[in-house]
Design a protein around this motif. Structure first.
Motif, PDB file in Angstrom:
ATOM      1  N   ILE A 174      33.790  54.349  33.264  1.00 64.18           N
ATOM      2  CA  ILE A 174      33.110  53.063  33.043  1.00 64.18           C
ATOM      3  C   ILE A 174      31.638  53.211  33.423  1.00 64.18           C
ATOM      4  O   ILE A 174      30.737  52.776  32.704  1.00 64.18           O
ATOM      5  N   LYS A 175      31.390  53.863  34.566  1.00 60.95           N
ATOM      6  CA  LYS A 175      29.996  54.061  35.002  1.00 60.95           C
ATOM      7  C   LYS A 175      29.218  54.825  33.945  1.00 60.95           C
ATOM      8  O   LYS A 175      28.108  54.461  33.570  1.00 60.95           O
ATOM      9  N   SER A 200      28.129  47.752  39.532  1.00 58.22           N
ATOM     10  CA  SER A 200      29.312  47.653  40.394  1.00 58.22           C
ATOM     11  C   SER A 200      30.540  47.686  39.488  1.00 58.22           C
ATOM     12  O   SER A 200      30.558  47.039  38.444  1.00 58.22           O
ATOM     13  N   VAL A 201      31.523  48.473  39.899  1.00 59.17           N
ATOM     14  CA  VAL A 201      32.696  48.711  39.043  1.00 59.17           C
ATOM     15  C   VAL A 201      33.985  48.398  39.797  1.00 59.17           C
ATOM     16  O   VAL A 201      34.091  48.698  40.988  1.00 59.17           O
ATOM     17  N   THR A 202      34.941  47.806  39.103  1.00 53.20           N
ATOM     18  CA  THR A 202      36.249  47.512  39.706  1.00 53.20           C
ATOM     19  C   THR A 202      37.385  47.969  38.807  1.00 53.20           C
ATOM     20  O   THR A 202      37.297  47.806  37.600  1.00 53.20           O
ATOM     21  N   ILE A 245      29.681  45.220  36.377  1.00 54.08           N
ATOM     22  CA  ILE A 245      28.494  44.376  36.198  1.00 54.08           C
ATOM     23  C   ILE A 245      27.287  45.273  36.415  1.00 54.08           C
ATOM     24  O   ILE A 245      27.243  46.051  37.380  1.00 54.08           O
ATOM     25  N   ALA A 246      26.334  45.183  35.498  1.00 57.04           N
ATOM     26  CA  ALA A 246      25.126  46.014  35.613  1.00 57.04           C
ATOM     27  C   ALA A 246      23.912  45.106  35.661  1.00 57.04           C
ATOM     28  O   ALA A 246      23.881  44.051  35.027  1.00 57.04           O
ATOM     29  N   ILE A 247      22.918  45.533  36.419  1.00 54.79           N
ATOM     30  CA  ILE A 247      21.683  44.739  36.495  1.00 54.79           C
ATOM     31  C   ILE A 247      20.486  45.664  36.293  1.00 54.79           C
ATOM     32  O   ILE A 247      20.513  46.832  36.686  1.00 54.79           O
ATOM     33  N   ALA A 296      38.592  40.314  38.659  1.00 54.58           N
ATOM     34  CA  ALA A 296      37.895  41.609  38.537  1.00 54.58           C
ATOM     35  C   ALA A 296      36.388  41.377  38.582  1.00 54.58           C
ATOM     36  O   ALA A 296      35.648  42.087  39.280  1.00 54.58           O
ATOM     37  N   LEU A 297      35.937  40.361  37.851  1.00 51.01           N
ATOM     38  CA  LEU A 297      34.494  40.085  37.826  1.00 51.01           C
ATOM     39  C   LEU A 297      34.006  39.636  39.204  1.00 51.01           C
ATOM     40  O   LEU A 297      32.896  39.975  39.620  1.00 51.01           O
ATOM     41  N   MET A 298      34.859  38.887  39.920  1.00 48.10           N
ATOM     42  CA  MET A 298      34.460  38.451  41.263  1.00 48.10           C
ATOM     43  C   MET A 298      34.337  39.651  42.204  1.00 48.10           C
ATOM     44  O   MET A 298      33.436  39.691  43.042  1.00 48.10           O
ATOM     45  N   ASP A 299      35.232  40.630  42.055  1.00 45.18           N
ATOM     46  CA  ASP A 299      35.123  41.862  42.872  1.00 45.18           C
ATOM     47  C   ASP A 299      33.765  42.517  42.623  1.00 45.18           C
ATOM     48  O   ASP A 299      33.055  42.917  43.554  1.00 45.18           O
ATOM     49  N   CYS A 300      33.418  42.643  41.345  1.00 50.10           N
ATOM     50  CA  CYS A 300      32.146  43.287  40.996  1.00 50.10           C
ATOM     51  C   CYS A 300      30.974  42.445  41.500  1.00 50.10           C
ATOM     52  O   CYS A 300      29.991  42.982  42.018  1.00 50.10           O
ATOM     53  N   ALA A 301      31.098  41.118  41.344  1.00 48.97           N
ATOM     54  CA  ALA A 301      29.997  40.229  41.725  1.00 48.97           C
ATOM     55  C   ALA A 301      29.739  40.316  43.228  1.00 48.97           C
ATOM     56  O   ALA A 301      28.604  40.293  43.686  1.00 48.97           O
ATOM     57  N   ARG A 302      30.826  40.426  44.015  1.00 50.89           N
ATOM     58  CA  ARG A 302      30.691  40.540  45.469  1.00 50.89           C
ATOM     59  C   ARG A 302      29.869  41.771  45.835  1.00 50.89           C
ATOM     60  O   ARG A 302      28.948  41.720  46.640  1.00 50.89           O
TER      61      ARG A 302
END
Ligand SMILES: Nc1ncnc2c1ncn2[C@@H]1O[C@H](COP(=O)(O)OP(=O)(O)OP(=O)(O)O)[C@@H](O)[C@H]1O
Length: 541
Positions: free
Chosen positions: A333-334, A347-349, A368-370, A460-466
């Motif tokens: 994924i990365k 951040s990857v989950t 999630i990428a920024i 999953a998105l919340m894990d990444c967002a954290r």
């Protein structure tokens, strides 16, 4: 009193059921899709172009994986004028035997993947036949096939007789071809080649990124050649075929399975056809289900099947085995996100297996990428969240609005994580893996908004967002510290001279000690250098 008008005009004769039913006709499934081609993904010129490529490429990948071959796929597109294009897709898969070619590529609802409980991209036996139908409908021409299996090598033309959904095979001839594989080519109308996020180039690039064992060559309508090279030389482990879990079954499934079962009793039929059904479970079922478990499965009728389904819900089950799922994995994924977006931070989950419809296992992976090329700029210089959706390693480029992934993104309270999808350059990637993806339509462009799937994607998105929040907070803190450091370090030189003058001590020594003091208080030297060069200590590598 005002008289009501007569319901029927006196001159018109009322139609009898017989006269109406004189027009009664049966339609074949091909006839149905001919009139409802948008259901297959043929809606809009650019969308239809991607649908064709998508159907053939996913088939090639499935066929190669099934045969244990490292996929090599060549996609060529040539402009044939007036929204018509010649498209050719060639693979090095096992090919299709001559006797199955008509059924496989020119009969809707026919294929080798139907009701197979294993993770594959295709599942309904519609995609390739849909392309054959679309070619005939828009150009009146058949598609051309060249297939080489280990035993034969032949070419033919194919179209569908839509009246009865049967294949029309013509111009069959033997050819010489080395190696195995399938080549499909044809002219398709009502399509358009476009670059951009939802075009063929992007589709193939994303497909190659999430399938690093495959090599894809693409020759675009300008004759420009692109090669998406293979980065892993190992063939992925063949997805394991599993038995369905009782909680994932419908009444109809039970009837279908029971009709082909060779077992003598319903009890053994249940144990041997479905996973997690042990003799102990049969005893538990006997207590809550009033059917004769010793009668033959062929005698199961609709009511029996319904009773069984209800009984399944009354007892506890071990969750289905998820070892059959083939996920991307965090590092892939990365790599994928880095390749597409080159962001500042990712951040990857990878979540644990879960089930939907009570018994079908699935796994959600997300990122999630920024920064970098993440986020999509709007005309007002804001951002729209750029969501990259995948299902079983297939990019989903259309129908985002009805997709469980989009719905889950909406449900996350991004503010809690100091993430603003409209003001920050953020991109999101989600991949769902399952032996059965519940698509919203036959075009397979979006995942149904089943509550358990939406929730799992949200988690999953919340894990990444954290994790992203942590990174953003550290970045902000570092920025403040750096600005304090920069304001104080400016005075060190001057202060050292003054102190040296007052104390009669060495200026150089004072400067060094003062600098060290300021640096150790605010920030480490390594961080200063990295931040000055525009990078931070937690970047992706
Ligand atoms: N490139 C290929 N090589 C070998 N077999 C193929 C290839 N393309 C298609 N087939 C065979 O033709 C069948 C029908 O393909 P089709 O795309 O219509 O349906 P599917 O892939 O089974 O399901 P879906 O409609 O979900 O895509 C497949 O199940 C497969 O057996």
């Amino acid at each position: 009193m005002i008289a009501m008008p007569p319901i029927n005009n006196a001159n018109e004769t009322v139609g009898s059921a017989d006269s109406i039913f004189n027009k009664f006709k049966e339609h074949s499934i091909s006839e149905f899709f001919k009139k409802n081609k948008q259901m297959l993904g043929y809606s809009g010129l650019a969308h239809s172009m991607v649908t064709i490529v998508h159907e053939y490429v996913t088939n090639s990948l499935d066929a190669c994986e099934e045969a244990g071959i490292l996929p090599e796929i060549t996609v060529s597109i040539k402009d044939a004028g007036e929204n018509k294009y010649w498209i050719s897709i060639e693979d090095n898969g096992p090919g299709i035997p001559k006797k199955y070619i008509g059924k496989a590529l020119a009969t809707i609802l026919a294929g080798t993947k139907f009701n197979s409980y294993k993770q594959q991209r295709g599942q309904q036996g519609i995609g390739a036949a849909g392309c054959t139908l679309f070619s005939s409908m828009t150009t009146g021409k058949p598609i051309h096939i060249e297939s080489t299996t280990l035993n034969e090598s032949y070419a033919c033309d194919l179209s569908i007789n839509t009246i009865d959904n049967t294949p029309v095979v013509s111009n069959m001839s033997d050819i010489n071809h080395s190696g195995t594989g399938l080549k499909v080519e044809g002219v398709f109308g009502e399509i358009k080649y476009e670059r951009g996020d939802r075009g063929v180039y992007e589709y193939l690039k994303r497909t190659a990124l999430v399938n690093p064992h495959c090599q894809i060559a693409f020759i675009d309508p300008e004759s420009e050649k692109y090669i998406f090279t293979r980065s892993i030389n190992a063939i992925p482990k063949k997805p394991k075929e599993v038995k369905p879990h009782p909680l994932g079954l419908s009444i109809n499934d039970i009837i279908e399975f029971s009709q082909v079962s060779q077992e003598k009793k319903i009890s053994t039929f249940l144990q041997n056809s479905f996973t997690r059904v042990s003799p102990k479970k049969i005893e538990e079922l006997r207590k809550v289900c009033n059917i004769d478990f010793d009668k033959p499965p062929s005698e199961i009728n609709w009511d029996d099947a319904e009773m069984l389904i209800n009984a399944f819900k009354k007892i506890d089950w071990i969750a289905p085995d998820a070892s059959s799922l083939s996920i991307l994995g965090k590092s892939q994924i990365k790599t994928t996100v880095l390749n597409i977006l080159n962001p500042e931070y990712i951040s990857v989950t990878e979540r644990k297996p879960k089930v939907f419809y009570g018994g079908i296992p699935f796994i959600i992976e997300s990122a999630i990428a920024i920064g970098g090329n993440a986020g999509k700029k709007t005309e007002d210089n804001d951002y729209t969240s750029n969501i990259m959706r995948f299902a079983n390693k297939v990019p989903l480029l259309f129908d985002a609005g009805s997709c469980a992934i989009t719905e889950a993104v909406k449900k996350v309270s991004w503010k809690r994580y100091d993430i603003d999808l409209e003001k920050q350059p953020v991109s999101i990637m989600v991949n769902m893996s399952s032996i059965y993806i519940p698509y919203s339509g036959v075009g397979k462009e979006s995942i149904q908004q089943d509550q358990s799937i939406v929730n799992e994607i949200k988690f999953a998105l919340m894990d990444c967002a954290r994790e992203m929040h942590h990174y953003l907070k550290n970045k902000e803190r570092d920025k403040i510290e750096m600005s304090k450091y920069k304001s104080i370090i400016k005075y060190v030189d001057h202060l050292s001279s003054d102190l040296a003058f007052i104390t009669d001590m060495d200026r150089g020594m004072i400067k060094e000690k003062l600098s060290t003091l300021v640096e150790s208080h605010y920030i480490k030297k390594k961080d200063i250098e990295e931040t000055d060069s525009g990078e931070s200590g937690e970047q992706v590598i």
